[in-house]
Every structure is written in C-alpha cells, then in structure tokens.
Scaffold this motif. Structure first.
Motif, short mmCIF file in Angstrom:
data_model
loop_
_atom_site.label_atom_id
_atom_site.label_comp_id
_atom_site.label_asym_id
_atom_site.label_seq_id
_atom_site.Cartn_x
_atom_site.Cartn_y
_atom_site.Cartn_z
N GLY A 87 0.85 -1.19 0.00
CA GLY A 87 0.00 0.00 0.00
C GLY A 87 0.88 1.24 0.00
O GLY A 87 2.11 1.11 -0.06
N ALA A 88 0.25 2.42 0.05
CA ALA A 88 0.98 3.70 0.06
C ALA A 88 2.03 3.76 -1.04
O ALA A 88 3.12 4.33 -0.88
CB ALA A 88 1.62 3.93 1.43
N VAL A 89 1.68 3.21 -2.20
CA VAL A 89 2.60 3.14 -3.34
C VAL A 89 3.03 4.52 -3.81
O VAL A 89 4.16 4.72 -4.26
CB VAL A 89 1.90 2.36 -4.49
N GLU A 90 2.12 5.49 -3.66
CA GLU A 90 2.40 6.85 -4.15
C GLU A 90 3.62 7.48 -3.48
O GLU A 90 4.19 8.44 -3.98
CB GLU A 90 1.18 7.76 -3.94
N LEU A 91 4.03 6.91 -2.33
CA LEU A 91 5.19 7.45 -1.62
C LEU A 91 6.51 7.03 -2.25
O LEU A 91 7.55 7.68 -2.02
CB LEU A 91 5.19 6.93 -0.16
N ALA A 92 6.49 5.95 -3.01
CA ALA A 92 7.74 5.32 -3.48
C ALA A 92 8.73 6.29 -4.15
O ALA A 92 9.91 6.29 -3.79
CB ALA A 92 7.43 4.13 -4.38
N PRO A 93 8.28 7.14 -5.11
CA PRO A 93 9.28 8.02 -5.74
C PRO A 93 9.93 8.99 -4.75
O PRO A 93 11.15 9.17 -4.77
CB PRO A 93 8.46 8.76 -6.80
N SER A 94 9.12 9.57 -3.83
CA SER A 94 9.70 10.58 -2.95
C SER A 94 10.64 9.98 -1.90
O SER A 94 11.52 10.67 -1.40
CB SER A 94 8.61 11.41 -2.28
N ILE A 95 10.48 8.70 -1.58
CA ILE A 95 11.41 8.10 -0.62
C ILE A 95 12.55 7.36 -1.33
O ILE A 95 13.35 6.68 -0.71
CB ILE A 95 10.70 7.17 0.41
N GLY A 96 12.57 7.50 -2.66
CA GLY A 96 13.73 7.03 -3.43
C GLY A 96 13.81 5.53 -3.68
O GLY A 96 14.89 5.01 -3.95
N ILE A 97 12.67 4.81 -3.62
CA ILE A 97 12.76 3.36 -3.88
C ILE A 97 12.27 3.00 -5.29
O ILE A 97 12.34 1.85 -5.69
CB ILE A 97 12.02 2.52 -2.80
N ALA A 98 11.75 3.97 -6.03
CA ALA A 98 11.34 3.70 -7.42
C ALA A 98 11.27 5.02 -8.18
O ALA A 98 11.11 6.09 -7.57
CB ALA A 98 9.98 3.02 -7.43
N SER B 128 -8.45 7.22 -9.28
CA SER B 128 -9.86 7.52 -9.53
C SER B 128 -9.99 9.02 -9.79
O SER B 128 -10.00 9.46 -10.94
CB SER B 128 -10.70 7.05 -8.34
N SER B 129 -10.04 9.82 -8.74
CA SER B 129 -10.13 11.28 -8.95
C SER B 129 -8.77 11.87 -9.33
O SER B 129 -8.71 12.97 -9.89
CB SER B 129 -10.61 11.95 -7.67
N GLY B 130 -7.69 11.20 -8.98
CA GLY B 130 -6.35 11.72 -9.22
C GLY B 130 -5.83 12.54 -8.04
O GLY B 130 -4.69 13.01 -8.06
N ALA B 131 -6.65 12.67 -6.98
CA ALA B 131 -6.25 13.51 -5.84
C ALA B 131 -5.01 12.95 -5.12
O ALA B 131 -4.14 13.71 -4.71
CB ALA B 131 -7.40 13.63 -4.86
N THR B 132 -4.93 11.62 -4.98
CA THR B 132 -3.78 11.03 -4.28
C THR B 132 -2.49 11.26 -5.07
O THR B 132 -1.45 11.60 -4.50
CB THR B 132 -4.00 9.53 -4.03
#
Ligand SMILES: Nc1ncnc2c1ncn2[C@@H]1O[C@H](COP(=O)(O)OP(=O)(O)OP(=O)(O)O)[C@@H](O)[C@H]1O
Ligand SMILES: O=P(O)(O)OC[C@H]1O[C@H](OP(=O)(O)OP(=O)(O)O)[C@H](O)[C@@H]1O
Ligand SMILES: [Mg+2]
Length: 294
Positions: A148-159, A167-171
C-alpha cells in the motif's frame, strides 16, 4: 454444501457499501453487524460471506462462495498470479467503483513516459498486471512490490515511477505525481466459477441477475414529461437520449400544444433541457425510475 446461494463480498472498504446497497435495492433483506463474517439474508435463501477483497476470486474459484463482487483489477491480478488457472470469470459488469490502473511519475523525474521505463524501478501492488504489460511491450524494468501507500515510493527514493489505482487523481496530485499511461480500466464485477450450480441455486442466481440488471438500468433511466408545440415533436424526440417512441397526448384546450412523455435510457443533462426549451418545450419534468423489468 447447503442450498443457500453464497455471495462473497468485501467486508469493509471501497467496494463494500455500494455492494451492500446494490443487493438491498434488489430486495435482499440483511443486516451487517460489527465482526460478523457471514450474514444471512432474511427473505431469500442467500448467505453473504464478508471478506477481504483479495480473497474473493479464489473463494469463488474454490467453491467457498458461488458468486462474488470484486474489482476487475483484483480479478485480473489473481488470474495472472495464481499458480493454477483461476476458475473465476466475469458474469456481469456492475458499473460502480470505477478506477484505472495507471503508471505515474514525478514531473521532475527521469521517467516521463512509457519509453523512459527501461532500466528503472516501478513500485506497485499489481505485479501480475504490470508484469504482463511490461512483457507485452518488451520493457525491462524492476518491480518494487508494496502492500500500500505506493504513491510514496518516488519521494522516498525506492522507485522512479509507480503503477497504482487512480480515480479522482487527488492522491497522485497530493504526492506530486502525474499519470502518463493507463494499463487497465476497472469497475466492480460479479464473478462466478465454471462449475454448475444446483437447479435451485441457478434459478435464484438468474432471478438476482435480472434484478441487478434492472437496478443498473433504472439508475441511468429517467422518465421525462413536457409540453411541446405539435410541429416540434419530431425535433424534440430526436434530442431525447435513448428514447425511440414517446407517448403523445393531446392537451385540453390547446390546438398547437401536446404533452409528450418518454423513457430515456441515458442520463439527461442540463444542456439537453436547455436545447429542449429552445425548441419550444415547456413544463419539463425529469423523474427518476425506481424499478424496471423488460
Ligand atoms: N479511489 C478509488 N475509487 C474507486 N474505486 C476504487 C478506488 N480505489 C480502489 N477502488 C476499487 O475498490 C477496490 C477495493 O479498494 P480498497 O481500497 O477498499 O481495497 P483494500 O484496501 O485492498 O481492501 P481489503 O481490506 O478488502 O483488502 C479496489 O480493488 C478497486 O477495484
Ligand atoms: O485517485 P484517487 O481518487 O485519489 O484514488 C486513488 C487512491 O485510492 C486507493 O487507495 P485508498 O484510498 O482506497 O487507500 P488504500 O490503498 O490505503 O486502501 C488507491 O490505492 C489510490 O491510492
Ligand atoms: Mg485488498
């Protein structure tokens, strides 16, 4: 096994409330209480099995449930990752919980489109669907599997990018990401295995599916009533979405106006009402339809 039809549903989450609401609109009477994992339908021989959505395809495939309601995304993922061929397929599309499985990345990062993915890392909870997409498109990238919380991956440097539900694009926006490719479109679906049901269960399922169909159709269908100049009836009818033969009734005391009533099988937007008015339609009423059976 009992002769009660068993339906697997998500206990809690994005699918749960709409699944319960759909079954209630079909006339099933039941109550969902706190920790219960099995709810009995009071007025029909049906039991509801309340589970995590990920388990629904395999429960249906392995005969723990006769049918299930699940996101198409979860069904396809299970089909692509289960060891043996999964005996569960879509019987009906239900039209709610619509979302997309999309690739997304930060505007400032090195991945901006599909062509940049080679040699990068993609974080996802959908290794099956994403793996298939990458193979089909001959892209060599490393999958970083998360729960879960996949959206965090780029900012924590793992992808460098992610593949997750949108859906809405808000996340995505809240995490500074932009989608650049949709790899799967999803909605809630009714699933069933290829096994034959007893005659009683098959008849009950048939009845339930006819009711679901009626509920889905009536949600979009509207009854429209208006008064129209006689010479504009043809033009007005052509504007009504999904309606072919309106009822035309003479209006007492008027030679040039008639009352027109029609069932419209598609949504009627404000713009359509404005166009109807411009053609001379008056006293326009749009009414919801509660139940339908053809
Ligand atoms: N933002 C969204 N908008 C609409 N539908 C969504 C959205 N996110 C997910 N869905 C759909 O709803 C399904 C369930 O999402 P949910 O977030 O409740 O799953 P979950 O956290 O895996 O739940 P569970 O605890 O049952 O495993 C998804 O598989 C997808 O089909
Ligand atoms: O585009 P949006 O409308 O913002 O929706 C997308 C988000 O919704 C889902 O998560 P959810 O909120 O269900 O949380 P979870 O993954 O922790 O269950 C999905 O995994 C995305 O993170
Ligand atoms: Mg889940």
């Amino acid at each position: 096994m009992t002769d009660r039809l068993r339906i697997a549903l998500q206990k809690k989450g994005r699918l749960a409330d709409d699944s319960f609401a759909l079954l209630k609109k079909c006339g099933l009477r039941f109550a969902i209480r706190g920790g219960g994992l099995l709810a009995r339908v009071k007025n029909m021989p049906i039991d509801l099995l309340l589970v995590r959505d990920d388990d629904i395809p395999s429960f249906v495939a392995n005969d723990a449930a006769d049918i299930g309601i699940v996101g198409e995304n979860v069904l396809v993922e299970e089909q692509l990752t289960s060891q043996d061929e999964l005996n569960a397929n879509i019987t009906m599309r239900l039209g709610f919980s619509r979302c997309k499985l999309s690739l997304a990345a930060a505007d400032t990062g090195k991945v901006q489109s599909v062509t940049d993915l080679n040699g990068t890392r993609i974080a996802t909870t959908y290794p099956g669907v994403l793996g298939q997409y990458l193979r089909d498109n001959n892209i060599k990238a490393k999958l970083v599997e998360m729960k879960g919380a996949v959206e965090l991956a780029p900012s924590i440097g793992i992808a460098e990018s992610i593949c997750d539900l949108v859906s809405s694009g808000a996340t995505l926006e809240a995490n500074g990401l932009t989608a650049f490719k949709t790899i799967l479109e999803s909605e809630a679906v009714l699933i069933q295995s290829g096994r034959e049901l007893s005659a009683a269960k098959a008849a009950l399922l048939d009845k339930l599916m006819r009711r679901i169909d009626g509920v889905i159709k009536s949600a979009e269908t509207k009854y429209i009533m208006l008064n129209a100049p006689k010479d504009k009836v043809k033009a007005i009818t052509e504007l009504l979405p999904g309606s072919d033969s309106p009822t035309i009734i003479p209006l007492a005391g008027s030679d040039d106006l008639v009352a027109l009533q029609a069932v419209c099988t598609e949504n009627i937007f404000w713009e359509t009402l404005e166009d109807l008015k411009a053609l001379g339609a008056r006293a326009i009423l749009v009414l919801p339809i509660e139940k339908m059976m053809s």
